[in-house]
Design an enzyme around this catalytic site. Structure first.
Site, PDB file in Angstrom:
ATOM      1  N   SER A 197       0.833  -1.193   0.000  1.00 39.79           N
ATOM      2  CA  SER A 197       0.000   0.000   0.000  1.00 39.79           C
ATOM      3  C   SER A 197       0.877   1.255   0.000  1.00 39.79           C
ATOM      4  CB  SER A 197      -0.977  -0.041   1.182  1.00 39.79           C
ATOM      5  OG  SER A 197      -1.988   0.935   1.029  1.00 39.79           O
ATOM      6  N   ASP A 209      -9.480  -4.724  -5.388  1.00 40.37           N
ATOM      7  CA  ASP A 209      -8.788  -3.790  -4.503  1.00 40.37           C
ATOM      8  C   ASP A 209      -8.751  -2.455  -5.233  1.00 40.37           C
ATOM      9  OD1 ASP A 209      -7.093  -2.170  -3.058  1.00 40.37           O
ATOM     10  OD2 ASP A 209      -5.555  -3.699  -2.761  1.00 40.37           O
ATOM     11  N   HIS A 224      -8.176  -5.068   0.018  1.00 40.40           N
ATOM     12  CA  HIS A 224      -6.908  -4.366   0.245  1.00 40.40           C
ATOM     13  C   HIS A 224      -6.141  -4.922   1.439  1.00 40.40           C
ATOM     14  CE1 HIS A 224      -4.020  -1.258  -0.510  1.00 40.40           C
ATOM     15  NE2 HIS A 224      -4.084  -0.859   0.741  1.00 40.40           N
TER      16      HIS A 224
END
Length: 166
Positions: A67, A116, A132
């Site tokens: 991320s 995601d 995610h």
């Protein structure tokens, strides 16, 4: 290294490369880090990678992030010689599809879960979904992909030093 993918990826790499060194990148994972595209951790990742190469010039550097940590990898490669990177592996990268500066595309592993919305622009209208945070099961396959890229069995100079960001 974060809790979603960091520890499982480290364990999977250590299973393949018993002498691997894994170094997490300490940075504030916050809204400002999103706004500056990983700038709050990029310089630290660069310093960690440079230290690993200084301490062990034959080490193979693998940069990894999840991320916002994936953005840290992109940021770090803006000021680190990509030719010194053996592989890159990122998960849930908000910059998914963007090149990793100086790193051959064949050395990059990008894992983006179905739907995601942070990395799969076509898969979801929602920026954050349960997908995610679903990357833990991807750790072993990602480690094997790294092994396919860099080779080796974990002894001698083939063992990578991994710098990861959460």
């Amino acid at each position: 290294m974060g809790t979603v993918i960091g520890p499982p990826l480290a364990a999977a790499l250590k299973a393949l490369y018993p002498s691997v060194a894994v170094q997490g990148v300490d940075y504030p994972a916050d809204a400002a880090g999103n706004a500056n595209l990983g700038g709050s951790g990029g310089p630290t990742m660069v310093a960690d990678a440079q230290k690993a190469l200084s301490d062990c010039p034959n080490t193979k550097i693998v940069l990894s992030g999840y991320s916002q940590g994936a953005m840290v990898v992109h940021n770090a490669l803006g000021s680190f010689d990509g030719s010194k990177v053996a592989a890159v592996v990122v998960f849930g990268d908000p910059l998914n599809g963007s090149a990793f500066t100086g790193v051959d595309d064949a050395k990059a592993v990008e894992v983006c879960a179905d739907s995601d919305g942070l990395c799969d622009r076509a898969g979801s209208d929602l920026p954050v979904s349960g997908s995610h945070i679903s990357y833990t099961p991807s750790a072993e396959a990602a480690a094997k992909a790294v092994q396919a890229i860099i080779g080796g069995t974990g002894t001698g100079s083939a063992a990578p030093a991994t710098s990861s960001a959460a």
